[in-house]
Design a protein around this motif. Structure first.
Motif, mmCIF file in Angstrom:
data_model
loop_
_atom_site.group_PDB
_atom_site.id
_atom_site.type_symbol
_atom_site.label_atom_id
_atom_site.label_comp_id
_atom_site.label_asym_id
_atom_site.label_seq_id
_atom_site.Cartn_x
_atom_site.Cartn_y
_atom_site.Cartn_z
ATOM 1 N N ALA A 89 12.442 7.187 44.104
ATOM 2 C CA ALA A 89 11.260 7.219 44.389
ATOM 3 C C ALA A 89 10.788 6.644 45.949
ATOM 4 C CB ALA A 89 10.381 6.163 43.365
ATOM 5 N N LEU A 90 11.406 5.569 46.174
ATOM 6 C CA LEU A 90 11.403 5.041 47.592
ATOM 7 C C LEU A 90 11.904 6.029 48.497
ATOM 8 C CD1 LEU A 90 10.403 2.598 49.272
ATOM 9 C CD2 LEU A 90 12.864 1.503 49.166
ATOM 10 N N TYR A 91 12.865 6.516 48.336
ATOM 11 C CA TYR A 91 13.519 7.452 49.251
ATOM 12 C C TYR A 91 12.536 8.829 49.609
ATOM 13 C CZ TYR A 91 18.108 4.977 48.521
ATOM 14 O OH TYR A 91 18.928 3.970 48.447
ATOM 15 N N SER A 92 11.969 9.202 48.385
ATOM 16 C CA SER A 92 11.206 10.443 48.413
ATOM 17 C C SER A 92 9.812 10.189 49.298
ATOM 18 C CB SER A 92 10.837 10.868 47.268
ATOM 19 O OG SER A 92 11.955 11.126 46.217
ATOM 20 N N VAL A 93 9.406 8.889 49.177
ATOM 21 C CA VAL A 93 8.242 8.575 49.829
ATOM 22 C C VAL A 93 8.678 8.240 51.423
ATOM 23 C CG1 VAL A 93 6.455 6.493 50.270
ATOM 24 C CG2 VAL A 93 6.986 7.537 47.735
ATOM 25 N N LEU A 94 9.814 7.504 51.565
ATOM 26 C CA LEU A 94 10.188 7.266 52.760
ATOM 27 C C LEU A 94 10.491 8.623 53.650
ATOM 28 C CD1 LEU A 94 12.664 4.349 52.610
ATOM 29 C CD2 LEU A 94 10.286 4.298 53.409
ATOM 30 N N HIS A 95 10.884 9.532 53.038
ATOM 31 C CA HIS A 95 11.070 10.954 53.581
ATOM 32 C C HIS A 95 9.669 11.571 54.142
ATOM 33 C CE1 HIS A 95 11.498 15.464 53.318
ATOM 34 N NE2 HIS A 95 12.284 15.198 54.078
ATOM 35 N N LYS A 96 8.806 11.226 53.075
ATOM 36 C CA LYS A 96 7.339 12.009 52.967
ATOM 37 C C LYS A 96 6.576 11.500 54.416
ATOM 38 C CE LYS A 96 2.958 12.298 50.911
ATOM 39 N NZ LYS A 96 1.887 12.158 49.696
ATOM 40 N N TYR A 97 7.110 10.090 54.596
ATOM 41 C CA TYR A 97 6.230 9.633 55.675
ATOM 42 C C TYR A 97 7.087 9.249 57.019
ATOM 43 C CZ TYR A 97 2.673 8.916 52.510
ATOM 44 O OH TYR A 97 1.592 8.997 51.268
ATOM 45 N N GLY A 98 8.115 9.968 57.032
ATOM 46 C CA GLY A 98 8.922 10.342 58.209
ATOM 47 C C GLY A 98 9.942 9.105 58.705
ATOM 48 N N TYR A 99 10.154 8.256 57.568
ATOM 49 C CA TYR A 99 11.242 7.305 57.996
ATOM 50 C C TYR A 99 12.805 7.734 57.792
ATOM 51 C CZ TYR A 99 7.563 3.637 57.601
ATOM 52 O OH TYR A 99 6.645 3.019 57.529
ATOM 53 N N LEU A 100 13.032 8.756 56.905
ATOM 54 C CA LEU A 100 13.913 9.651 56.411
ATOM 55 C C LEU A 100 13.890 11.016 56.659
ATOM 56 C CD1 LEU A 100 15.046 7.894 52.839
ATOM 57 C CD2 LEU A 100 15.805 7.411 55.181
ATOM 58 N N THR A 101 15.048 11.741 57.029
ATOM 59 C CA THR A 101 15.129 12.876 57.440
ATOM 60 C C THR A 101 15.382 13.589 56.223
ATOM 61 O OG1 THR A 101 17.316 12.996 58.073
ATOM 62 C CG2 THR A 101 15.846 12.559 59.797
ATOM 63 N N SER A 102 15.439 15.063 56.176
ATOM 64 C CA SER A 102 16.188 16.115 55.022
ATOM 65 C C SER A 102 17.540 15.585 54.965
ATOM 66 C CB SER A 102 15.602 17.457 55.184
ATOM 67 O OG SER A 102 14.249 17.524 54.956
ATOM 68 N N GLU A 103 18.116 15.708 56.132
ATOM 69 C CA GLU A 103 19.535 15.475 56.239
ATOM 70 C C GLU A 103 19.947 14.011 55.558
ATOM 71 O OE1 GLU A 103 17.631 16.409 59.031
ATOM 72 O OE2 GLU A 103 18.538 18.372 58.634
ATOM 73 N N HIS A 104 19.098 13.155 55.562
ATOM 74 C CA HIS A 104 19.458 11.735 55.115
ATOM 75 C C HIS A 104 19.382 12.101 53.302
ATOM 76 C CE1 HIS A 104 17.846 9.281 58.442
ATOM 77 N NE2 HIS A 104 19.059 9.178 58.397
ATOM 78 N N LEU A 105 18.393 12.609 52.941
ATOM 79 C CA LEU A 105 18.152 13.033 51.495
ATOM 80 C C LEU A 105 19.146 13.951 51.060
ATOM 81 C CD1 LEU A 105 14.255 13.528 50.800
ATOM 82 C CD2 LEU A 105 15.625 11.575 50.867
ATOM 83 N N ASN A 106 19.722 14.921 51.903
ATOM 84 C CA ASN A 106 20.936 15.704 51.278
ATOM 85 C C ASN A 106 22.017 15.153 51.077
ATOM 86 O OD1 ASN A 106 18.890 17.830 51.445
ATOM 87 N ND2 ASN A 106 19.719 18.519 53.506
ATOM 88 N N SER A 107 22.255 13.724 51.895
ATOM 89 C CA SER A 107 23.556 13.087 51.812
ATOM 90 C C SER A 107 23.403 12.073 50.701
ATOM 91 C CB SER A 107 23.708 12.295 53.058
ATOM 92 O OG SER A 107 22.693 11.358 53.141
ATOM 93 N N TYR A 108 22.433 12.099 49.836
ATOM 94 C CA TYR A 108 22.366 11.047 48.835
ATOM 95 C C TYR A 108 23.595 10.719 48.010
ATOM 96 C CZ TYR A 108 20.503 9.052 44.500
ATOM 97 O OH TYR A 108 20.285 8.317 43.303
ATOM 98 N N LEU A 109 24.049 9.643 47.840
ATOM 99 C CA LEU A 109 25.289 9.110 47.196
ATOM 100 C C LEU A 109 26.359 9.546 47.547
ATOM 101 C CD1 LEU A 109 24.239 9.171 43.441
ATOM 102 C CD2 LEU A 109 24.025 7.477 45.129
ATOM 103 N N ASN A 110 26.480 10.230 48.913
ATOM 104 C CA ASN A 110 27.680 10.643 49.456
ATOM 105 C C ASN A 110 28.549 9.424 50.004
ATOM 106 O OD1 ASN A 110 27.244 13.309 49.007
ATOM 107 N ND2 ASN A 110 26.712 14.065 51.104
ATOM 108 N N TYR A 111 29.658 9.441 50.540
ATOM 109 C CA TYR A 111 30.546 8.357 50.837
ATOM 110 C C TYR A 111 29.740 7.763 52.137
ATOM 111 C CZ TYR A 111 34.373 5.495 52.618
ATOM 112 O OH TYR A 111 35.114 4.650 52.916
ATOM 113 N N ASP A 112 29.440 8.211 52.908
ATOM 114 C CA ASP A 112 29.048 7.955 54.216
ATOM 115 C C ASP A 112 27.611 8.095 54.404
ATOM 116 O OD1 ASP A 112 31.672 7.356 55.646
ATOM 117 O OD2 ASP A 112 31.792 9.391 56.009
ATOM 118 N N SER A 113 26.746 8.123 53.314
ATOM 119 C CA SER A 113 25.456 8.245 53.343
ATOM 120 C C SER A 113 24.873 6.895 53.420
ATOM 121 C CB SER A 113 24.883 8.782 51.888
ATOM 122 O OG SER A 113 23.629 8.870 51.889
ATOM 123 N N ILE A 114 23.498 6.744 53.896
ATOM 124 C CA ILE A 114 22.876 5.523 54.056
ATOM 125 C C ILE A 114 22.058 5.315 52.656
ATOM 126 C CG2 ILE A 114 22.761 5.570 56.631
ATOM 127 C CD1 ILE A 114 19.793 6.280 56.166
#
Lengths: 256, 309
Positions: A62-87
């Motif tokens: 929920a936090l990540y989705s909101v942070l994406h909506k308001y420009g803190y996170l990019t779509s690339e960030h979201l696409n990397s969710y739970l990957n080894y090198d993801s934030i």
């Protein structure tokens, strides 16, 4: 009828499905509250400084989705969710995630941590309001009540606790009345429907603008998995990833 | 400013007041312990002193929150309630967040000799040192506490101070964080001691001298980061290491020193005297607990001599 924030809810489901892990019902429970905190306060320019800390870290999507909506996170960030090198992990890490104020996961930390931040703002005479979101289950932790004492003793009226009362604790160890409990600890309390946009806005405004010297608690009545009947309640969906057929049902309920 | 302290009890408020003069960012948070002693600081800086009450995990997290906002927190209460009761708060709210701060405990090991297991704490240095972004020290004389706090209060890490009630009685002219002190030079063995047990090590070296044997007496006040260089230099000369510390065997100074020393001298002869893997169930005075656990030069003498011969 589609629920509010169906786009954010869809994003949460997509994240969990793509990443292969996450808490959909817990994220649905708080998404409407977090979105309004960001839209009305965190991203506002009203001259005050606001912070939001997610203490129940398992609602990370929920936090990540909101942070994406308001420009803190990019779509690339979201696409990397739970990957080894993801934030982006299953719980937020504040040293990695832009906009995440605390590293959460273990419950009962966010409130005392935010008490410290609110105290710092008092010492510095900073015009800051600190929001922290806790779960009703989390309110079994002793540090919640230790913090409730401290916040009242220090008159931290710049601290607002948002309680996600999705009744998860009622099955095991009910609180009977969380609001009464906070009130008995000297807090100013409010209550609202945590899925009604107008009600959330009103409650937040009342808490922010109240002029008393007490810390504030808003109890939001919520439903785990709100918006998708199949996900609602406290069953096996707590940490379940939808299969293809289930995903279709969920997305249909979200109007997608 | 008060007169320079001559005992550990007055050293703590003196050290805190000294730092209060250095930085207006220092915020002292206590758990209803040390409240009377810190009244000087509280009166001088009422906006930077808080006695939160008896809620140690929250105390640690509040300190982390203060740190997040740019203040320099100094949390203080009894050792087990910070190091053991509040360990997850230390791990997550300070270490995982990479936040700096200071935690100063009173009542190291069995300082509270009569109060039993609930107030003993002899696993703290292992616990605290095991987390990233921490550093740990064990000041056991007034000038050490004042000096180490002055050097590290604004460190970039969480600094844990295990403050002993007893002192080893040596007044060091200079104390540098992270550097052992060679108190006495010898040839036959390295006696590495921490805390008040430096006194035992010095008495041991005198006993050895009476038998024609000499010891390097090395004093360790900083557990993490550990000063490997001074130890390896010493054991390269003596080939033998004996460690004395008021800490449980695992994870303390003896473990750290052994790992460092054996790398430098693979043929190293090693032994140590620590607190055994037991709860201390005796009461009495601090000195009686020390005696009962074998922390005395006479108890350790034969052990050390057999290591040399």
């Amino acid at each position: 009828m589609t629920p509010p924030n169906s786009d954010l809810r869809s994003r949460i489901v997509q994240l969990v499905c793509a990443g292969g892990g996450g808490h959909i019902p817990s994220s649905f429970s708080v998404i409407d509250i977090i979105d309004l905190v960001y839209s009305r306060y965190i991203t506002s320019a009203d001259g005050l400084h606001y912070t939001f800390t997610l203490s129940k870290g398992h609602a990370a999507c929920a936090l990540y989705s909101v942070l994406h909506k308001y420009g803190y996170l990019t779509s690339e960030h979201l696409n990397s969710y739970l990957n080894y090198d993801s934030i982006l992990g299953g719980h937020p890490d504040s040293t990695k995630v832009p906009g995440a104020e605390a590293s959460a996961g273990s419950l009962g930390h966010g409130l005392p941590y935010t008490v410290g931040r609110a105290l710092a703002s008092k010492i510095a005479s900073t015009n800051a309001i600190h929001f922290v979101l806790v779960g009703d289950g989390e309110c079994h932790e002793g540090t919640i009540w230790e913090s409730a004492i401290v916040a009242n003793n220090l008159s931290l009226n710049n601290l607002i606790v948002l309680i996600d009362y999705n009744k998860s604790s009622d099955q095991i160890c009910p609180h009977n009345s969380l609001l009464d409990q906070f009130e008995s600890f000297g807090w100013k309390v409010f209550e609202a429907d945590g899925h009604d946009t107008d009600a959330i806005s009103t409650a937040l405004a009342l808490a922010v603008n109240d002029s008393c010297s007490k810390p504030r608690a808003i109890l939001f009545n919520t439903i785990k998995g709100f918006g998708v009947p199949m996900l609602e309640g406290h069953g096996p969906w707590h940490y379940k990833i939808p299969n293809e057929a289930e995903l279709t049902i969920i997305m249909k309920a979200l109007g997608q | 400013m008060k007169q320079f302290p001559t005992d550990m009890k007055s050293a703590f408020p003196y050290a805190v007041e000294s730092i209060g003069l250095l930085s207006d960012k220092l915020v002292v948070v206590v758990g209803d312990i040390g409240h009377s002693a810190l009244q000087g600081f509280a009166n001088e800086y009422p906006n930077r002193y808080y006695n939160l009450g008896i809620l140690e995990p929250t105390l640690v997290s509040v300190c982390a929150g203060l740190s997040k906002e740019g203040y320099i927190p100094l949390g203080h209460t009894i050792a087990p309630f910070i190091a053991e009761r509040s360990l997850e708060q230390i791990k997550l709210d300070f270490c995982y967040h990479s936040l700096p701060g200071n935690l100063i405990t009173v009542g190291s090991a069995f300082d509270y000799s009569t109060l039993g297991c609930t107030h003993h704490c002899y696993t703290d240095l292992a616990l605290l040192s095991s987390y990233p972004n921490t550093e740990a020290c064990y000041p056991s004389s007034p000038n050490e506490l004042v000096s180490l706090l002055a050097q590290r209060y604004d460190s970039t890490k969480l600094t844990y101070y295990r403050m002993s009630r007893a002192s080893h009685g040596v007044n060091f002219a200079e104390v540098s964080f992270g550097k052992n002190i060679l108190v006495k030079a010898g040839e036959d063995i390295t006696l590495l001691a921490s805390g008040p047990q430096l006194k035992t090590a010095l008495e041991l070296s005198s006993l050895l001298e009476s038998q024609g044997l000499t010891a390097d007496v090395l004093y360790c006040h900083t557990y993490k980061p550990f000063d490997v260089a001074s130890l390896t230099e010493s054991v390269a000369k003596t080939g033998r290491l004996f460690v004395i510390e008021e800490h449980i065997y695992s994870g303390g100074l003896s473990s750290t020193a052994l790992l460092a020393a054996v790398k430098a001298v693979p043929s190293l002869r090693f032994d140590c005297h620590c607190i055994p893997d037991l709860f201390i169930r005796k009461y009495g005075k601090y000195s009686e607990i020390c005696e009962g656990l074998g922390f005395s030069s006479t108890s350790l003498y034969s052990k050390v001599v057999s290591l040399i011969r």
